[in-house]
Design a protein around this motif. Structure first.
Motif, PDB file in Angstrom:
ATOM      1  N   LEU A 248      12.243  32.897  -5.884  1.00 47.11           N
ATOM      2  CA  LEU A 248      10.801  32.749  -5.707  1.00 47.11           C
ATOM      3  C   LEU A 248      10.158  34.124  -5.567  1.00 47.11           C
ATOM      4  CD1 LEU A 248       8.338  30.818  -5.094  1.00 47.11           C
ATOM      5  CD2 LEU A 248       8.932  31.087  -2.666  1.00 47.11           C
ATOM      6  N   ILE A 249       9.078  34.359  -6.324  1.00 51.98           N
ATOM      7  CA  ILE A 249       8.372  35.646  -6.238  1.00 51.98           C
ATOM      8  C   ILE A 249       7.764  35.792  -4.845  1.00 51.98           C
ATOM      9  CG2 ILE A 249       6.452  36.996  -7.184  1.00 51.98           C
ATOM     10  CD1 ILE A 249       6.920  35.542  -9.848  1.00 51.98           C
ATOM     11  N   ASN A 250       7.877  37.000  -4.289  1.00 51.13           N
ATOM     12  CA  ASN A 250       7.373  37.273  -2.928  1.00 51.13           C
ATOM     13  C   ASN A 250       7.979  36.315  -1.903  1.00 51.13           C
ATOM     14  OD1 ASN A 250       5.678  39.396  -3.830  1.00 51.13           O
ATOM     15  ND2 ASN A 250       4.104  37.898  -4.408  1.00 51.13           N
ATOM     16  N   LYS A 251       9.266  36.069  -2.089  1.00 49.36           N
ATOM     17  CA  LYS A 251       9.981  35.116  -1.236  1.00 49.36           C
ATOM     18  C   LYS A 251       9.871  35.476   0.248  1.00 49.36           C
ATOM     19  CE  LYS A 251      14.405  35.598  -0.940  1.00 49.36           C
ATOM     20  NZ  LYS A 251      15.832  35.659  -1.276  1.00 49.36           N
ATOM     21  N   GLU A 252      10.100  36.728   0.582  1.00 52.80           N
ATOM     22  CA  GLU A 252      10.103  37.119   2.008  1.00 52.80           C
ATOM     23  C   GLU A 252       8.743  36.899   2.644  1.00 52.80           C
ATOM     24  OE1 GLU A 252      11.914  40.533   3.470  1.00 52.80           O
ATOM     25  OE2 GLU A 252      13.811  40.207   2.426  1.00 52.80           O
ATOM     26  N   THR A 253       7.683  37.227   1.916  1.00 45.20           N
ATOM     27  CA  THR A 253       6.327  37.018   2.452  1.00 45.20           C
ATOM     28  C   THR A 253       6.077  35.532   2.684  1.00 45.20           C
ATOM     29  OG1 THR A 253       5.516  38.965   1.276  1.00 45.20           O
ATOM     30  CG2 THR A 253       3.869  37.372   2.015  1.00 45.20           C
ATOM     31  N   PHE A 254       6.498  34.713   1.723  1.00 41.65           N
ATOM     32  CA  PHE A 254       6.321  33.266   1.861  1.00 41.65           C
ATOM     33  C   PHE A 254       7.085  32.745   3.074  1.00 41.65           C
ATOM     34  CE2 PHE A 254       8.135  29.024   1.053  1.00 41.65           C
ATOM     35  CZ  PHE A 254       6.960  28.281   1.029  1.00 41.65           C
ATOM     36  N   ILE A 255       8.329  33.179   3.230  1.00 40.66           N
ATOM     37  CA  ILE A 255       9.156  32.690   4.345  1.00 40.66           C
ATOM     38  C   ILE A 255       8.540  33.092   5.677  1.00 40.66           C
ATOM     39  CG2 ILE A 255      11.395  32.913   5.487  1.00 40.66           C
ATOM     40  CD1 ILE A 255      12.627  33.179   2.656  1.00 40.66           C
ATOM     41  N   LYS A 256       8.091  34.351   5.779  1.00 39.36           N
ATOM     42  CA  LYS A 256       7.478  34.820   7.043  1.00 39.36           C
ATOM     43  C   LYS A 256       6.221  34.010   7.362  1.00 39.36           C
ATOM     44  CE  LYS A 256       9.156  39.605   6.816  1.00 39.36           C
ATOM     45  NZ  LYS A 256       8.783  41.024   6.558  1.00 39.36           N
ATOM     46  N   THR A 257       5.410  33.750   6.340  1.00 41.31           N
ATOM     47  CA  THR A 257       4.182  32.973   6.554  1.00 41.31           C
ATOM     48  C   THR A 257       4.509  31.543   6.974  1.00 41.31           C
ATOM     49  OG1 THR A 257       3.088  34.290   4.846  1.00 41.31           O
ATOM     50  CG2 THR A 257       2.012  32.243   5.497  1.00 41.31           C
ATOM     51  N   LEU A 258       5.504  30.956   6.300  1.00 37.47           N
ATOM     52  CA  LEU A 258       5.911  29.592   6.634  1.00 37.47           C
ATOM     53  C   LEU A 258       6.402  29.516   8.078  1.00 37.47           C
ATOM     54  CD1 LEU A 258       6.607  26.658   5.932  1.00 37.47           C
ATOM     55  CD2 LEU A 258       8.796  27.466   5.024  1.00 37.47           C
ATOM     56  N   ILE A 259       7.245  30.449   8.480  1.00 35.15           N
ATOM     57  CA  ILE A 259       7.774  30.446   9.848  1.00 35.15           C
ATOM     58  C   ILE A 259       6.636  30.562  10.854  1.00 35.15           C
ATOM     59  CG2 ILE A 259       9.165  31.752  11.498  1.00 35.15           C
ATOM     60  CD1 ILE A 259      10.975  32.483   9.056  1.00 35.15           C
ATOM     61  N   THR A 260       5.702  31.475  10.591  1.00 37.28           N
ATOM     62  CA  THR A 260       4.567  31.673  11.503  1.00 37.28           C
ATOM     63  C   THR A 260       3.752  30.396  11.652  1.00 37.28           C
ATOM     64  OG1 THR A 260       4.407  34.020  10.933  1.00 37.28           O
ATOM     65  CG2 THR A 260       2.452  32.999  11.892  1.00 37.28           C
ATOM     66  N   LYS A 261       3.473  29.743  10.521  1.00 37.14           N
ATOM     67  CA  LYS A 261       2.676  28.513  10.568  1.00 37.14           C
ATOM     68  C   LYS A 261       3.413  27.395  11.317  1.00 37.14           C
ATOM     69  CE  LYS A 261      -0.273  29.123   6.486  1.00 37.14           C
ATOM     70  NZ  LYS A 261      -1.548  28.848   7.183  1.00 37.14           N
ATOM     71  N   LEU A 262       4.718  27.295  11.109  1.00 36.22           N
ATOM     72  CA  LEU A 262       5.502  26.283  11.817  1.00 36.22           C
ATOM     73  C   LEU A 262       5.538  26.562  13.315  1.00 36.22           C
ATOM     74  CD1 LEU A 262       8.414  25.904   9.241  1.00 36.22           C
ATOM     75  CD2 LEU A 262       6.836  24.087   9.921  1.00 36.22           C
ATOM     76  N   ILE A 263       5.757  27.819  13.672  1.00 34.45           N
ATOM     77  CA  ILE A 263       5.779  28.197  15.096  1.00 34.45           C
ATOM     78  C   ILE A 263       4.430  27.885  15.738  1.00 34.45           C
ATOM     79  CG2 ILE A 263       5.954  30.131  16.706  1.00 34.45           C
ATOM     80  CD1 ILE A 263       8.642  29.311  15.535  1.00 34.45           C
ATOM     81  N   ASN A 264       3.336  28.160  15.008  1.00 34.24           N
ATOM     82  CA  ASN A 264       1.998  27.877  15.542  1.00 34.24           C
ATOM     83  C   ASN A 264       1.783  26.382  15.790  1.00 34.24           C
ATOM     84  OD1 ASN A 264       1.313  30.562  15.500  1.00 34.24           O
ATOM     85  ND2 ASN A 264       0.194  30.471  13.552  1.00 34.24           N
ATOM     86  N   GLU A 265       2.532  25.558  15.051  1.00 31.06           N
ATOM     87  CA  GLU A 265       2.457  24.104  15.240  1.00 31.06           C
ATOM     88  C   GLU A 265       3.515  23.616  16.231  1.00 31.06           C
ATOM     89  OE1 GLU A 265       0.290  21.957  13.984  1.00 31.06           O
ATOM     90  OE2 GLU A 265      -0.792  23.395  12.713  1.00 31.06           O
ATOM     91  N   LYS A 266       4.140  24.579  16.927  1.00 25.50           N
ATOM     92  CA  LYS A 266       5.151  24.288  17.958  1.00 25.50           C
ATOM     93  C   LYS A 266       6.423  23.659  17.377  1.00 25.50           C
ATOM     94  CE  LYS A 266       1.920  23.924  21.828  1.00 25.50           C
ATOM     95  NZ  LYS A 266       0.885  24.699  21.132  1.00 25.50           N
ATOM     96  N   VAL A 267       6.726  23.984  16.118  1.00 27.92           N
ATOM     97  CA  VAL A 267       7.933  23.483  15.467  1.00 27.92           C
ATOM     98  C   VAL A 267       9.058  24.502  15.636  1.00 27.92           C
ATOM     99  CG1 VAL A 267       8.988  22.778  13.288  1.00 27.92           C
ATOM    100  CG2 VAL A 267       6.587  22.211  13.764  1.00 27.92           C
TER     101      VAL A 267
END
Length: 397
Positions: A248-267
């Motif tokens: 996936l292009i820009n994989k690391e950026t996507f993963i970091k964003t996904l983790i942040t959004k999940l953490i913000n939802e208390k996941v």
């Protein structure tokens, strides 16, 4: 028991909807007793247990939809005239007696009971001890609705059994049971399958996967993942696993964003070897976690090297419920959807849509992950078997 006409069945459902509206406060008050008595820490169980005005509205709506729906009984499926003149017709027919075993959800006492009744079946309801007060109140209303229409209350029966009594009934039923539908966690399903002596339709297990393809719209992917995971964690159509293509292009950026959004939802985010290197991700040490349905604020994220690897992982570990591919490539999506062994497969949409109402079925009895006799959301039109009618004038063979 002698079958009821469509008019009789609809009349009972209409009366039941009126009674629920009239007894709204009593239902919520009964439920409050169950909620206050519940001492467990299972978030999904608690969410399913609680009845509020919205859930009561849902009960009424499910009955109104059933009344408006086409009668599933007596529909012609096939006809054939033999060369000797025999006329053969295959039509839908009720199973007979359907036993529904479920945990926590008082609304099932209305919705599933209504589907079983409208499709011409006698209903045996076996709810969990945590929702007993709520269920008994609702069954009381079922009996009133039947009595107001001069129909025997035997059509709707509540089995107030403990675990030992339930096991004994499954092994040695005191009345004929034609079909059992367990709705709940894996332990309940395993218990029923182990002891039942008649057909069982497995329902309720999710463990749903989402695969992010190399040609994914990453903003769309983030939106879908967050919705599928967090909109209702107690639902079997919630998301548990995310697989990301390593190219996936820009994989690391996507993963970091996904983790942040999940953490913000208390996941809580659990990751495989590669994903666990990221901040705020916990590693797991047992691959058995890929089999787990969480029903909680927890998700597993992993890396795959190809779509084929993603498909293999989903077909190995998934619950056979729902699976998603996020991609702009329609050919890739079609290949994925045809290869994944799930009741519902999606391109670029949330697993949360795997639901009888969302699929246009009205209410649902269950979401079957079996392949016989029905798969996926199981609505009114699916809770029937079939029967052959053969008309002759003395033919012999």
């Amino acid at each position: 028991m002698k079958g009821l006409t469509e008019q009789q069945r609809n009349s009972v459902l209409k009366t039941m909807a009126q009674l629920i509206a009239e007894e709204r406060t009593a239902i919520i008050t009964s439920n409050k007793i169950d909620v206050e008595a519940y001492k467990g820490d299972d978030l999904a169980m608690y969410d399913r247990l609680k009845v509020d005005d919205a859930k009561v509205d849902g009960m009424i709506l499910s009955l109104q939809q059933l009344i408006a729906d086409v009668d599933p009984v007596g529909k012609e499926l096939y006809n054939f005239t033999h060369e000797n003149g025999l006329k053969m017709t295959n039509k839908t027919a009720p199973f007979g007696t359907v036993l529904i075993i479920y945990e926590s959800r008082p609304d099932v006492t209305v919705e599933a009971g209504g589907i079983a009744f409208k499709s011409g079946n006698k209903i045996l309801l076996k709810g969990g001890k945590e929702s007993l007060t709520s269920n008994l109140k609702i069954v009381e209303l079922w009996h009133k609705a039947l009595q107001k229409n001069n129909i025997t209350t035997n059509w709707v029966e509540y089995l107030n059994y403990n675990r030992t009594e339930t096991q004994d009934f499954l092994q040695h039923p005191t009345q004929k049971v034609d079909l059992i539908v367990p709705r709940g966690g894996e332990k309940l399903i395993a218990f029923v399958k182990q002891h039942a002596t008649c057909p069982v339709i497995v329902s309720g297990r999710g463990n749903n996967f989402l695969y992010v393809d190399t040609e994914a719209d990453v903003e769309l992917a983030l939106k879908v993942i967050i919705n599928a995971k967090t909109a209702k964690i107690s639902a079997c159509n919630a998301l548990d696993k995310v697989l990301i293509n390593t190219n996936l292009i820009n994989k690391e950026t996507f993963i970091k964003t996904l983790i942040t959004k999940l953490i913000n939802e208390k996941v809580t985010v659990l990751g495989d070897t590669e994903i666990s290197k990221f901040e705020n991700v916990s590693a797991f040490d047992d691959d058995a976690i890929w089999y787990e349905e969480f029903l909680d604020y927890k998700i597993v994220v992993g890396i795959v090297t190809s779509m084929e690897e993603a498909i293999l992982k989903i077909n190995t570990y998934g619950g056979g419920h729902s699976a998603v591919i996020i991609t702009k490539n329609n050919e890739t999506a079609q290949s994925f959807m045809e290869s994944v062994d799930s009741a519902a497969v999606y391109q670029n949409a949330s697993t949360r849509f795997t639901d009888g109402g969302q699929f246009g079925l009205g209410g649902e009895l269950a979401i079957s992950t079996d392949k016989l006799h029905h798969r996926g959301p199981m609505g009114l039109q699916h809770l029937v078997t079939n029967k052959w009618y053969v008309y002759g004038n003395g033919q012999i063979r």
